[in-house]
Design a protein around this motif. Sequence first.
Motif, mmCIF file in Angstrom:
data_model
loop_
_atom_site.group_PDB
_atom_site.id
_atom_site.type_symbol
_atom_site.label_atom_id
_atom_site.label_comp_id
_atom_site.label_asym_id
_atom_site.label_seq_id
_atom_site.Cartn_x
_atom_site.Cartn_y
_atom_site.Cartn_z
ATOM 1 N N VAL A 86 0.854 -1.172 0.000
ATOM 2 C CA VAL A 86 0.000 0.000 0.000
ATOM 3 C C VAL A 86 0.899 1.234 0.000
ATOM 4 N N GLU A 87 0.693 2.097 -0.975
ATOM 5 C CA GLU A 87 1.493 3.312 -1.064
ATOM 6 C C GLU A 87 0.807 4.422 -0.297
ATOM 7 N N ASP A 88 1.595 5.209 0.427
ATOM 8 C CA ASP A 88 1.010 6.314 1.162
ATOM 9 C C ASP A 88 0.747 7.521 0.275
ATOM 10 N N ASN A 89 1.401 7.600 -0.885
ATOM 11 C CA ASN A 89 1.183 8.702 -1.807
ATOM 12 C C ASN A 89 1.283 8.163 -3.239
ATOM 13 N N PRO A 90 0.204 7.582 -3.771
ATOM 14 C CA PRO A 90 0.281 6.947 -5.084
ATOM 15 C C PRO A 90 0.514 7.918 -6.246
ATOM 16 N N THR A 91 0.282 9.208 -6.050
ATOM 17 C CA THR A 91 0.490 10.177 -7.130
ATOM 18 C C THR A 91 1.780 10.965 -6.946
ATOM 19 N N LEU A 92 2.730 10.399 -6.186
ATOM 20 C CA LEU A 92 3.967 11.108 -5.878
ATOM 21 C C LEU A 92 4.693 11.587 -7.131
ATOM 22 N N ASN A 93 4.838 10.742 -8.129
ATOM 23 C CA ASN A 93 5.559 11.113 -9.344
ATOM 24 C C ASN A 93 4.623 11.484 -10.487
ATOM 25 N N GLN A 94 3.381 11.778 -10.186
ATOM 26 C CA GLN A 94 2.407 12.205 -11.176
ATOM 27 C C GLN A 94 1.879 13.566 -10.743
ATOM 28 N N ARG A 95 2.662 14.576 -11.028
ATOM 29 C CA ARG A 95 2.361 15.908 -10.512
ATOM 30 C C ARG A 95 0.982 16.396 -10.917
ATOM 31 N N GLY A 96 0.605 16.197 -12.173
ATOM 32 C CA GLY A 96 -0.703 16.652 -12.628
ATOM 33 C C GLY A 96 -1.838 15.943 -11.912
ATOM 34 N N ALA A 97 -1.681 14.669 -11.627
ATOM 35 C CA ALA A 97 -2.731 13.899 -10.956
ATOM 36 C C ALA A 97 -2.956 14.401 -9.534
ATOM 37 N N GLN A 98 -1.969 15.045 -8.947
ATOM 38 C CA GLN A 98 -2.117 15.582 -7.601
ATOM 39 C C GLN A 98 -3.098 16.745 -7.550
ATOM 40 N N TYR A 99 -3.377 17.343 -8.704
ATOM 41 C CA TYR A 99 -4.256 18.508 -8.749
ATOM 42 C C TYR A 99 -5.718 18.159 -9.013
ATOM 43 N N ILE A 100 -6.012 16.890 -9.288
ATOM 44 C CA ILE A 100 -7.394 16.505 -9.569
ATOM 45 C C ILE A 100 -8.246 16.764 -8.338
ATOM 46 N N GLY A 101 -9.361 17.450 -8.563
ATOM 47 C CA GLY A 101 -10.275 17.799 -7.481
ATOM 48 C C GLY A 101 -10.009 19.166 -6.874
ATOM 49 N N ARG A 102 -8.892 19.783 -7.201
ATOM 50 C CA ARG A 102 -8.583 21.112 -6.663
ATOM 51 C C ARG A 102 -9.180 22.196 -7.544
ATOM 52 N N ARG A 103 -9.464 23.323 -6.932
ATOM 53 C CA ARG A 103 -10.045 24.466 -7.646
ATOM 54 C C ARG A 103 -8.981 25.538 -7.854
ATOM 55 N N PHE A 104 -9.042 26.138 -9.047
ATOM 56 C CA PHE A 104 -8.089 27.188 -9.400
ATOM 57 C C PHE A 104 -8.823 28.284 -10.156
ATOM 58 N N THR A 105 -8.168 29.443 -10.258
ATOM 59 C CA THR A 105 -8.703 30.567 -11.015
ATOM 60 C C THR A 105 -7.953 30.681 -12.326
ATOM 61 N N LEU A 106 -8.698 30.850 -13.411
ATOM 62 C CA LEU A 106 -8.061 30.973 -14.729
ATOM 63 C C LEU A 106 -7.228 32.246 -14.792
ATOM 64 N N SER A 107 -5.979 32.114 -15.211
ATOM 65 C CA SER A 107 -5.134 33.289 -15.401
ATOM 66 C C SER A 107 -5.290 33.815 -16.824
#
Length: 155
Positions: A86-107
């Motif tokens: 069991v990995e404690d951080n499965p998206t460690l080397n997938q930087r873009g996948a770490q942002y799924i579900g987060r909200r941002f403002t369009l620049s």
Amino acid sequence: MFEQIVSSIATLDFWGWWILGIALVILEVFAPSTFFLWMGIAAGLVGVVAWIFPGLRWEYEWLLFALISVISIIISRLFLSKNPGVEDNPTLNQRGAQYIGRRFTLSDPIRNGRGKIHVDDSQWAVEGPDMEAGDTVIVTGVDGTLLIVDPVDKK
């Protein structure tokens, strides 16, 4: 000379087996594959057998070492394939996948399906429906280095 070397390797006493076992376990540290670990444990077990039965012929010791090594490696491979860690951080080397579900403002506005957002200290290209700069989006997926976004419903 060669015959003496082969003879000394072939006829290990229990100390020799234990030293070989320790050397193989140390080798595992430098080549992490859980391959040498099981061979080291097998050598240690053969050392115990050689200690209990000091008159055991060297051919049987090496045969026992080979059998224990092969059986333990096969069992460990089967176990690890059915029980992955069991990995404690499965998206460690997938930087873009770490942002799924987060909200941002369009620049930059999304025009013809492409725009940009600022994420922490970097800028990412996004794909989604046309929207204006300053609108809030949520990341729903990743395609390589492109973040897939949807508008956040304003209520």
